[in-house]
Design a protein around this motif. Structure first.
Motif, PDB file in Angstrom:
ATOM      1  N   PHE A 150     -21.751  -6.629   5.850  1.00  0.00           N
ATOM      2  CA  PHE A 150     -20.555  -5.783   5.666  1.00  0.00           C
ATOM      3  C   PHE A 150     -19.749  -6.007   4.647  1.00  0.00           C
ATOM      4  O   PHE A 150     -18.909  -7.493   4.528  1.00  0.00           O
ATOM      5  N   ARG A 151     -19.051  -4.905   3.966  1.00  0.00           N
ATOM      6  CA  ARG A 151     -17.488  -5.477   3.204  1.00  0.00           C
ATOM      7  C   ARG A 151     -17.040  -5.000   3.672  1.00  0.00           C
ATOM      8  O   ARG A 151     -16.375  -3.456   4.221  1.00  0.00           O
ATOM      9  N   ARG A 152     -15.952  -5.266   4.089  1.00  0.00           N
ATOM     10  CA  ARG A 152     -14.946  -4.831   5.083  1.00  0.00           C
ATOM     11  C   ARG A 152     -13.592  -5.645   4.125  1.00  0.00           C
ATOM     12  O   ARG A 152     -13.954  -6.895   3.732  1.00  0.00           O
ATOM     13  N   PHE A 153     -11.837  -4.928   4.213  1.00  0.00           N
ATOM     14  CA  PHE A 153     -10.893  -5.101   3.365  1.00  0.00           C
ATOM     15  C   PHE A 153      -9.951  -5.863   4.393  1.00  0.00           C
ATOM     16  O   PHE A 153      -9.758  -5.603   5.485  1.00  0.00           O
ATOM     17  N   TYR A 154      -8.841  -6.753   3.531  1.00  0.00           N
ATOM     18  CA  TYR A 154      -7.391  -7.627   4.425  1.00  0.00           C
ATOM     19  C   TYR A 154      -6.671  -7.444   3.538  1.00  0.00           C
ATOM     20  O   TYR A 154      -6.990  -7.325   2.522  1.00  0.00           O
ATOM     21  N   GLU A 362      17.433  -4.647  -2.129  1.00  0.00           N
ATOM     22  CA  GLU A 362      17.657  -5.650  -1.416  1.00  0.00           C
ATOM     23  C   GLU A 362      17.919  -5.583   0.105  1.00  0.00           C
ATOM     24  O   GLU A 362      18.197  -6.934   1.350  1.00  0.00           O
ATOM     25  N   GLN A 363      17.430  -4.793   0.252  1.00  0.00           N
ATOM     26  CA  GLN A 363      16.080  -4.892   1.649  1.00  0.00           C
ATOM     27  C   GLN A 363      14.946  -6.054   1.399  1.00  0.00           C
ATOM     28  O   GLN A 363      13.738  -5.056   1.537  1.00  0.00           O
ATOM     29  N   THR A 364      15.476  -6.955   2.129  1.00  0.00           N
ATOM     30  CA  THR A 364      14.827  -8.470   1.251  1.00  0.00           C
ATOM     31  C   THR A 364      13.770  -8.670   2.836  1.00  0.00           C
ATOM     32  O   THR A 364      12.995  -9.769   2.736  1.00  0.00           O
ATOM     33  N   THR A 365      13.926  -8.119   4.032  1.00  0.00           N
ATOM     34  CA  THR A 365      12.808  -8.142   5.383  1.00  0.00           C
ATOM     35  C   THR A 365      12.164  -7.717   5.209  1.00  0.00           C
ATOM     36  O   THR A 365      11.942  -6.669   4.700  1.00  0.00           O
ATOM     37  N   LEU A 366      11.211  -7.194   5.820  1.00  0.00           N
ATOM     38  CA  LEU A 366       9.966  -6.278   7.102  1.00  0.00           C
ATOM     39  C   LEU A 366      10.109  -5.287   7.144  1.00  0.00           C
ATOM     40  O   LEU A 366      10.715  -4.991   7.881  1.00  0.00           O
ATOM     41  N   THR A 367      10.000  -3.997   6.850  1.00  0.00           N
ATOM     42  CA  THR A 367      10.006  -2.650   7.505  1.00  0.00           C
ATOM     43  C   THR A 367       8.660  -2.553   8.716  1.00  0.00           C
ATOM     44  O   THR A 367       7.524  -2.479   7.760  1.00  0.00           O
ATOM     45  N   ALA A 368       9.022  -1.402   9.200  1.00  0.00           N
ATOM     46  CA  ALA A 368       8.077  -0.667  10.230  1.00  0.00           C
ATOM     47  C   ALA A 368       7.163   0.374   9.275  1.00  0.00           C
ATOM     48  O   ALA A 368       6.265   0.227   8.822  1.00  0.00           O
ATOM     49  N   LEU A 369       8.027   0.815   8.174  1.00  0.00           N
ATOM     50  CA  LEU A 369       7.240   1.680   6.865  1.00  0.00           C
ATOM     51  C   LEU A 369       6.185   0.711   6.253  1.00  0.00           C
ATOM     52  O   LEU A 369       5.055   2.021   5.483  1.00  0.00           O
ATOM     53  N   ASP A 370       7.029  -0.339   6.087  1.00  0.00           N
ATOM     54  CA  ASP A 370       5.366  -1.001   4.869  1.00  0.00           C
ATOM     55  C   ASP A 370       4.313  -1.400   5.708  1.00  0.00           C
ATOM     56  O   ASP A 370       3.367  -1.654   4.935  1.00  0.00           O
ATOM     57  N   VAL A 371       4.859  -1.703   6.782  1.00  0.00           N
ATOM     58  CA  VAL A 371       3.171  -2.164   7.715  1.00  0.00           C
ATOM     59  C   VAL A 371       2.597  -0.635   8.080  1.00  0.00           C
ATOM     60  O   VAL A 371       1.508  -1.235   7.414  1.00  0.00           O
ATOM     61  N   LEU A 372       3.401   0.344   8.232  1.00  0.00           N
ATOM     62  CA  LEU A 372       2.756   1.703   8.233  1.00  0.00           C
ATOM     63  C   LEU A 372       1.789   2.089   6.675  1.00  0.00           C
ATOM     64  O   LEU A 372       0.423   2.387   6.700  1.00  0.00           O
ATOM     65  N   MET A 373       2.336   1.956   5.310  1.00  0.00           N
ATOM     66  CA  MET A 373       2.102   2.547   4.947  1.00  0.00           C
ATOM     67  C   MET A 373       0.837   1.176   3.925  1.00  0.00           C
ATOM     68  O   MET A 373      -0.341   1.837   3.264  1.00  0.00           O
ATOM     69  N   ALA A 374       1.152   0.556   4.722  1.00  0.00           N
ATOM     70  CA  ALA A 374      -0.057  -1.089   4.389  1.00  0.00           C
ATOM     71  C   ALA A 374      -1.504  -0.613   4.933  1.00  0.00           C
ATOM     72  O   ALA A 374      -2.411  -1.276   4.583  1.00  0.00           O
ATOM     73  N   THR A 375      -1.321  -0.350   6.382  1.00  0.00           N
ATOM     74  CA  THR A 375      -2.319   0.402   6.481  1.00  0.00           C
ATOM     75  C   THR A 375      -3.053   1.611   6.591  1.00  0.00           C
ATOM     76  O   THR A 375      -4.412   1.312   6.382  1.00  0.00           O
ATOM     77  N   ASP A 376      -1.530   2.536   6.068  1.00  0.00           N
ATOM     78  CA  ASP A 376      -2.697   3.439   5.237  1.00  0.00           C
ATOM     79  C   ASP A 376      -3.564   3.142   4.239  1.00  0.00           C
ATOM     80  O   ASP A 376      -4.827   3.787   3.461  1.00  0.00           O
ATOM     81  N   SER A 377      -2.850   2.540   3.500  1.00  0.00           N
ATOM     82  CA  SER A 377      -3.815   2.225   1.790  1.00  0.00           C
ATOM     83  C   SER A 377      -4.938   1.309   2.852  1.00  0.00           C
ATOM     84  O   SER A 377      -5.886   1.436   1.861  1.00  0.00           O
ATOM     85  N   LEU A 378      -4.913   0.408   3.264  1.00  0.00           N
ATOM     86  CA  LEU A 378      -6.022  -0.054   3.555  1.00  0.00           C
ATOM     87  C   LEU A 378      -7.131   0.261   4.503  1.00  0.00           C
ATOM     88  O   LEU A 378      -8.275   0.658   3.639  1.00  0.00           O
ATOM     89  N   MET A 379      -6.988   1.822   5.119  1.00  0.00           N
ATOM     90  CA  MET A 379      -8.265   3.026   5.863  1.00  0.00           C
ATOM     91  C   MET A 379      -8.591   3.532   3.936  1.00  0.00           C
ATOM     92  O   MET A 379      -9.941   3.877   4.371  1.00  0.00           O
ATOM     93  N   LYS A 380      -7.839   3.987   3.332  1.00  0.00           N
ATOM     94  CA  LYS A 380      -7.810   4.334   1.958  1.00  0.00           C
ATOM     95  C   LYS A 380      -8.940   3.730   0.629  1.00  0.00           C
ATOM     96  O   LYS A 380     -10.144   4.614   0.146  1.00  0.00           O
ATOM     97  N   ILE A 381      -9.026   2.082   0.465  1.00  0.00           N
ATOM     98  CA  ILE A 381      -9.568   1.499   0.130  1.00  0.00           C
ATOM     99  C   ILE A 381     -10.583   1.340   0.982  1.00  0.00           C
ATOM    100  O   ILE A 381     -11.787   1.090   0.343  1.00  0.00           O
ATOM    101  N   GLU A 382     -10.706   1.662   1.500  1.00  0.00           N
ATOM    102  CA  GLU A 382     -12.692   1.557   2.362  1.00  0.00           C
ATOM    103  C   GLU A 382     -13.023   2.538   2.400  1.00  0.00           C
ATOM    104  O   GLU A 382     -14.072   2.005   2.319  1.00  0.00           O
ATOM    105  N   ASP A 383     -12.555   3.698   2.092  1.00  0.00           N
ATOM    106  CA  ASP A 383     -12.963   4.750   1.655  1.00  0.00           C
ATOM    107  C   ASP A 383     -12.913   4.771   0.108  1.00  0.00           C
ATOM    108  O   ASP A 383     -13.865   6.188   0.250  1.00  0.00           O
ATOM    109  N   GLY A 384     -12.860   4.236  -0.242  1.00  0.00           N
ATOM    110  CA  GLY A 384     -12.917   4.326  -2.316  1.00  0.00           C
ATOM    111  C   GLY A 384     -11.969   4.990  -2.946  1.00  0.00           C
ATOM    112  O   GLY A 384     -12.313   5.009  -3.840  1.00  0.00           O
ATOM    113  N   PHE A 385     -11.035   5.001  -1.806  1.00  0.00           N
ATOM    114  CA  PHE A 385      -9.340   5.677  -2.736  1.00  0.00           C
ATOM    115  C   PHE A 385      -8.748   4.911  -3.686  1.00  0.00           C
ATOM    116  O   PHE A 385      -8.441   5.171  -5.036  1.00  0.00           O
ATOM    117  N   LEU A 386      -9.058   3.624  -3.126  1.00  0.00           N
ATOM    118  CA  LEU A 386      -8.138   2.521  -4.208  1.00  0.00           C
ATOM    119  C   LEU A 386      -8.792   0.772  -4.233  1.00  0.00           C
ATOM    120  O   LEU A 386      -9.824   1.318  -3.451  1.00  0.00           O
TER     121      LEU A 386
END
Length: 692
Positions: A150-154, A362-386
């Motif tokens: 299986f090809r899986r992504f992280y 200036e916001q050099t810490t991690l935000t909830a939006l970063d993790v949420l958008m990363a999750t969304d992008s990972l799902m799109k990579i799974e489907d071959g969009f990115l």
């Protein structure tokens, strides 16, 4: 042949520029991060004013430091203000913080009479990287080939300071969040802990069902586990009610496509997910409490097995709100506290660019939006969009110069100083620092030992701080222009793969493909090319001329391009013959576009290289007729020239390439005149110049 029309930058500028950046910005940044320092009761506050810092003239000159075997250092003074809130008094004084090592004009440091060089380090740039993973399943342990794969992504979120975070999707499409230490947890719990609501999370991602898959996995695992100790998540599984609710959720999931049950699913789903997350946090806090008191934890486990009523009361640490609050605190301390987690400005810029966010730099810490958008992008990579990232491309790597390495050590020293100040303030009463004449005793509180110790450790034991190679001028310059992937934060020579050691198309004009050591360090220790320079962000840049409709625009000057910008242009080789008006030949010429090499007509070109020496390092450019050599022989020649011991009577080479004079002058070994002119007299002791 070397063409004097092209301007070759100063060959030691890379070392000096890094140190200037430290003096201009680095010292102020690091000291201001520690402001203010207060005691436990917050009666005394210590505040530094780093923007007014001063460096004194070194006590020993460079020649004296070598002769007496002393260090070429300057004293670092900073104004310090101490506010006593109880008596409402303010004390202000210039304080000596450290003996700061100074770089000489030749780009090295002098410590105890010996010259030391800080090597430039090539590391992975902070940011987010999407990678792929191959899962192979074998029918039995003796089979040579896998039955299925299986090809899986992280996605890896890499920071300058703090824990690295990995978001991964396994073969069953369930999604997890994982840190270096501790077990992986369902990604949905992680997002809830970052402060997002269930409805917002599930509405924002590409495939919301993938977030719920990890729950089913946990249920199946816990059903298989026999005893309490075998469970992977004991703090979750102890609550049967939570798991029963989650099982109900998955029964409801099957009926999601039916329009009538959609609303009921939405309402029940939010309560179930939040309740399971609450149990997770409650048991997390219980687990921490148990670690502090082992005897109590053993009794607690026995009570769970017996079903003791006391355990039920102990299990309820507080209301659901309290449990949520504890979870939020854990997440905020781990990823949202600037003292424990730092992406750096470069990391924030990279994450914004990749995920399409507009979060301030200036916001050099991690935000909830970063993790949420990363999750969304990972799902799109799974489907071959990115697409996934090429980790060996130079746009994903940055150079840490001597200045940055020193800034990091300065930070370590300041943290130690802060700890010692806090210990003194909390350990003693205020009166011990107030002298008889009602002045504050600064020297009892602030000492130079923590920061001096940090500098001494760095120059003495750090693998990137090395004795300068002083065999000949070429050896010195090569040592100062060296680029290492080894060291703290880099790769290990034992685990480095061929992909890391290999030559990448993005190395053109930035890293020399020839000069590298033989043996274990091949491809891990490289050399910066003759024309390359390091940008403010730490990327290697290479110079180019613009081409317009087949004409090379040399009058516009040189344009330095970073690796991510250059890959979009059509770039011609620099050794083409031009007409008197600067036009390229009409027949198809060799062109590079990103990773591809093609032939193309000149009117389609956008850029052209500056010089044939652009792609090779200083030592390699000493080899005449390099293009006719075997690369392995050229590698040996580049390395062996550095080992040549100068004799009593230096002579010119029979066949030179024209770069020899520049190396001798830039290394600082030749006597240079401050003004230009005609030599009218020279002897063994003096040279007379006639200037205009």
């Amino acid at each position: 042949m070397y063409n004097s029309n092209y301007y070759i930058p100063d060959l030691v500028e890379i070392q000096r520029q890094g140190f200037f950046n430290l003096l201009e910005k680095g010292i102020v940044e690091e000291i201001s991060k520690r402001n203010p320092i207060t005691c436990f009761e917050k009666q005394i506050e210590i505040f530094f004013y780093p923007e007014y810092y001063r460096l004194t003239k070194p006590f020993y000159s460079i020649q004296q430091a070598i002769f007496y075997k002393k260090s070429y250092v300057s004293k670092l003074y900073v104004p310090v203000q101490i506010t006593d809130r109880k008596t409402k008094r303010v004390f202000l004084k210039w304080m000596l913080l450290a003996h700061f090592p100074l770089m000489t004009n030749r780009g090295h440091f002098l410590l105890n009479g010996s010259a030391r060089v800080i090597i430039n380090q090539l590391v992975r740039s902070p940011g987010i990287y999407f990678r792929e993973n191959m899962h192979e399943i074998y029918s039995n342990k003796w089979s040579e080939k896998p039955s299925t794969s299986f090809r899986r992504f992280y996605a890896d979120i890499i920071c300058l300071k703090g824990t690295w975070l990995r978001i991964e999707c396994d073969k069953d499409f369930s999604m997890w969040a994982k840190m270096k230490k501790g077990p992986k947890i369902p990604l949905l719990w992680f997002l809830l802990g970052m402060g997002l609501s269930e409805k917002y999370i599930l509405n924002s991602v590409h495939k919301p069902m993938n977030l719920l898959e990890s729950f089913t996995k946990e249920i199946e695992k816990n059903q298989r586990a026999k005893t309490f100790k075998e469970l992977k998540y004991p703090y979750v599984s102890t609550s049967k009610k939570a798991w029963e609710q989650i099982q109900k959720l998955f029964k409801l999931k099957k009926t999601l496509r039916k329009s009538s049950s959609k609303n009921t699913f939405e309402t029940k789903k939010s309560s179930i997910v939040s309740s399971s997350f609450t149990f997770f946090i409650q048991k997390r806090t219980e687990e921490k409490y148990n670690k502090n008191n082992e005897t109590k934890s053993k009794k607690r486990i026995k009570n769970v097995q017996k079903g003791d009523p006391k355990q039920n009361s102990e299990k309820k640490i507080g209301s659901q709100l309290e449990a949520h609050e504890l979870g939020r605190k854990w997440f905020s301390n781990k990823f949202m506290n600037p003292r424990t987690y730092d992406l750096g400005k470069q990391g924030r810029w990279s994450i914004n660019k990749k995920l399409g966010l507009t979060i301030p730099i200036e916001q050099t810490t991690l935000t909830a939006l970063d993790v949420l958008m990363a999750t969304d992008s990972l799902m799109k990579i799974e489907d071959g969009f990115l697409e996934i990232d090429d980790i060996d491309h130079l746009k994903n790597k940055r150079v840490r110069t001597a200045g940055e390495a020193l800034q990091e050590i300065l930070s370590v020293g300041l943290i130690r100083l802060e700890k010692s100040i806090r210990l003194k303030l909390n350990g003693n009463t205020k009166q011990t620092f107030i002298q008889k004449n009602s002045f504050f005793n600064f020297h009892a509180l602030i000492s130079t030992r923590p920061m001096n110790g940090a500098f001494r450790e760095f120059f003495g034991t750090h693998p990137l701080s090395q004795f300068m190679d002083q065999i000949n001028p070429l050896a010195e310059i090569t040592h100062k222009r060296r680029l290492s992937s080894l060291g703290p934060g880099g790769v290990s020579r034992d685990t480095a793969t061929l992909a890391i050691r290999g030559i990448h198309p993005s190395h053109y004009g930035r890293i020399c493909p020839i000069e590298t050591p033989e043996g274990k360090n091949t491809g891990l220790v490289n050399s910066i090319t003759t024309y390359a320079k390091i940008s403010v962000q730490g990327f290697l840049e290479s110079p180019f001329h613009k081409v317009y409709k087949g004409q090379v625009q040399k009058t516009l000057g040189v344009f330095f391009l970073a690796p991510d910008k250059e890959e979009h242009f059509q770039t011609a080789t620099p050794d083409l013959r031009l007409t008197s008006l600067g036009f390229l030949p009409k027949n198809p010429i060799p062109v590079r576009i990103g990773k591809r090499f093609v032939r193309m007509r000149s009117h389609k070109l956008a850029l052209m290289g500056v010089s044939p020496l652009q792609m090779i390092s200083v030592a390699t450019s000493f080899i005449p007729f390099l293009e006719h050599d075997d690369a392995n022989r050229a590698l040996m020649g580049s390395n062996m020239q550095r080992q040549a011991v100068p004799l009593i009577r230096p002579e010119r080479p029979f066949i030179g390439t024209g770069l020899e004079a520049r190396v001798v002058s830039d290394s600082g070994h030749a006597v240079l005149s401050k003004t230009s002119g005609y030599v009218i007299y020279s002897s063994g002791s003096k040279i007379y110049l006639y200037t205009f």
